[in-house]
Design an enzyme around this catalytic site. Structure first.
Site, PDB file in Angstrom:
ATOM      1  N   ASN A 211       0.842  -1.195   0.000  1.00  0.00           N
ATOM      2  CA  ASN A 211       0.000   0.000   0.000  1.00  0.00           C
ATOM      3  C   ASN A 211       0.875   1.243   0.000  1.00  0.00           C
ATOM      4  OD1 ASN A 211       0.560   0.713   2.896  1.00  0.00           O
ATOM      5  ND2 ASN A 211      -0.450  -1.280   3.200  1.00  0.00           N
ATOM      6  N   ASP A 280      -4.544  -6.650   4.729  1.00  0.00           N
ATOM      7  CA  ASP A 280      -5.648  -7.487   5.222  1.00  0.00           C
ATOM      8  C   ASP A 280      -5.649  -8.867   4.585  1.00  0.00           C
ATOM      9  OD1 ASP A 280      -6.692  -5.463   6.882  1.00  0.00           O
ATOM     10  OD2 ASP A 280      -7.712  -4.546   5.170  1.00  0.00           O
ATOM     11  N   LYS A 290       9.949 -16.815 -10.406  1.00  0.00           N
ATOM     12  CA  LYS A 290       9.162 -15.757 -11.037  1.00  0.00           C
ATOM     13  C   LYS A 290       8.071 -16.347 -11.932  1.00  0.00           C
ATOM     14  CE  LYS A 290       9.479 -11.857 -14.220  1.00  0.00           C
ATOM     15  NZ  LYS A 290      10.337 -11.075 -15.126  1.00  0.00           N
ATOM     16  N   PHE A 324      -5.341   3.078  14.504  1.00  0.00           N
ATOM     17  CA  PHE A 324      -5.557   4.073  13.453  1.00  0.00           C
ATOM     18  C   PHE A 324      -6.654   3.588  12.512  1.00  0.00           C
ATOM     19  CE2 PHE A 324      -1.841   5.981  15.026  1.00  0.00           C
ATOM     20  CZ  PHE A 324      -1.642   7.209  14.394  1.00  0.00           C
ATOM     21  N   LYS A 338     -14.633   0.820  15.159  1.00  0.00           N
ATOM     22  CA  LYS A 338     -13.376   0.084  15.313  1.00  0.00           C
ATOM     23  C   LYS A 338     -12.861   0.196  16.750  1.00  0.00           C
ATOM     24  CE  LYS A 338      -8.890  -0.414  12.970  1.00  0.00           C
ATOM     25  NZ  LYS A 338      -8.051   0.105  11.857  1.00  0.00           N
ATOM     26  N   LYS A 342     -12.533  -3.484  18.611  1.00  0.00           N
ATOM     27  CA  LYS A 342     -11.183  -4.012  18.841  1.00  0.00           C
ATOM     28  C   LYS A 342     -10.653  -3.687  20.233  1.00  0.00           C
ATOM     29  CE  LYS A 342     -10.330  -4.499  13.990  1.00  0.00           C
ATOM     30  NZ  LYS A 342      -9.364  -4.587  12.907  1.00  0.00           N
TER      31      LYS A 342
END
Length: 404
Positions: A211, A280, A290, A324, A338, A342
């Site tokens: 990301n 995730d 490869k 976060f 959240k 959590k």
């Protein structure tokens, strides 16, 4: 002063030595205990007797002049100081310190001390701007040494430019500020675990899923936590950033590696701030060679990675846990959801679709929610300023926990 701070002033050779004499006098008047070291070059400008008279202490300049056989002078002085100040600091003395050279009493003592070191450079403008000198100062800054910028103006050599030793009152103000910051360390004695950066989930030796996280927020948090006196462990995914000085740094690649590293430290810490952007999902199969291109479309099956934050929320006992939430819609709703799901104590949320807020940039605009219903909304700030806000709220929650 009932808690008299001890300053070791290291004076190296240059015309600015006369300012160091004035600085010694001002240090004494401000209530500090001062001991002075000089290089042989410095003694050609001002005699040791001047500094002895102003400091009310013997002046040290010879590594082998051991007046007290019960100790080793340069080690004793290295251990004695609360703060070491090198003023003026010549290009030569900076270069020796940056490269671990110990060939006189000052350089030997500076390598032996564990006290913070403050450096006030003074030299010709062209010397100050030379790439080698700049590189040496940059290296010392990476080690955690503080610099007091030289002033600009007419130099003793006749040039006009940057290189004049800062005035004694400027150096004294920097010393005052250092001790004020040191006295305000609410995380002193606390262990803090911070995660940062992205993870990489490999498909084959060449390709991976990741990301846009750069780690800037997490590294800023680690820097702020160190400033507040914490013993900081930073677990980071791949990043181009240098770890802040003073942290225990652990480099990881995948979500699984981050999971294992975080859990191995979790039981022994007081505060966890999980700012990493962890994948995730990961490819179900990782090819050892490869993958070759074909004319067909490609489908990759993905498995869910372990939810690190949820696992920490299930396991926590005495820890304060901060998470976060990077969102693009319904930011407050998803963040509060959240927070509860959590079992977090604090959550920091931002809308990454907004300009200046989110990945890759140097700024952020956040919402901070705690488990007791407190809500804070920031303006657009630097990530370091946001980090300071988060640590301030975390300290408040830690204090509340300790008072229960």
């Amino acid at each position: 002063m009932t808690d008299q701070k001890k300053l070791l002033l290291c004076v190296t050779g240059g015309i600015a030595v006369f300012k160091a004499a004035a600085l010694t006098s001002q240090m004494r008047q401000a209530g500090y205990e001062v001991k002075v070291m000089m290089t042989s070059s410095a003694m050609k400008f001002v005699t040791p007797l001047t500094f002895q008279t102003l400091s009310r202490n013997p002046v040290h300049y010879d590594t082998f002049d051991e007046k007290d056989p019960s100790g080793v002078a340069h080690i004793d002085l290295a251990d004695w100081a609360d703060l070491v100040v090198m003023a003026p600091a010549t290009a030569n003395s900076i270069g020796k310190l940056a490269n671990g050279i110990a060939d006189d009493m000052i350089s030997t003592t500076l390598l032996a001390t564990t006290a913070p070191i403050m450096i006030a450079p003074a030299m010709n403008v062209h010397m100050y701007e030379h790439p080698a000198v700049f590189s040496n100062m940059e290296r010392l800054a990476d080690f955690g040494y503080r610099f007091i910028e030289p002033g600009e103006g007419l130099l003793a050599c006749g040039y006009v430019g940057k290189g004049r030793l800062a005035e004694p009152d400027e150096i004294l103000n920097a010393i005052h500020q250092f001790f004020q910051e040191e006295d305000h360390q609410p995380l002193k004695g606390k262990k803090v675990l911070i995660t940062a950066g992205p993870t990489r989930e490999f498909v084959d030796p060449v390709r991976f899923f990741t990301n846009r996280s750069t780690g800037k927020m997490g590294y800023a948090l680690a820097e702020s936590a160190v400033e507040l006196g914490a013993d900081v462990t930073l677990v980071s995914g791949p990043s181009n950033l240098k770890p802040p000085y003073g942290v225990q740094f652990i480099s990881v690649q995948s979500a699984e590696e981050m999971y294992e590293s975080v859990l191995s430290h979790f039981d022994n810490v007081d505060l966890v701030i999980k700012s990493a952007a962890v994948a995730d999902y990961r490819p179900r199969e990782r090819h050892q060679t490869k993958m070759k291109k074909s004319d067909q479309d490609l489908s990759i099956e993905m498995d869910r990675t372990k939810d690190i934050l949820k696992e920490l929320g299930n396991r926590k006992s005495k820890q304060i846990l901060v998470g976060f939430a990077a969102e693009t819609t319904n930011v407050k709703h998803y963040a509060q959801q959240k927070l509860e799901k959590k079992n977090l104590d604090l959550i920091v949320a931002n809308d990454i679709s907004q300009q200046g807020s989110g990945f890759e940039g140097d700024t952020n605009q956040v919402y901070i929610f705690d488990r007791y219903g407190k809500e804070i909304e920031s303006t657009l700030l630097s990530k370091k300023q946001v980090a300071d806000m988060i640590l301030n709220e975390s300290c408040r929650l830690l204090e509340g926990l300790n008072n229960e």
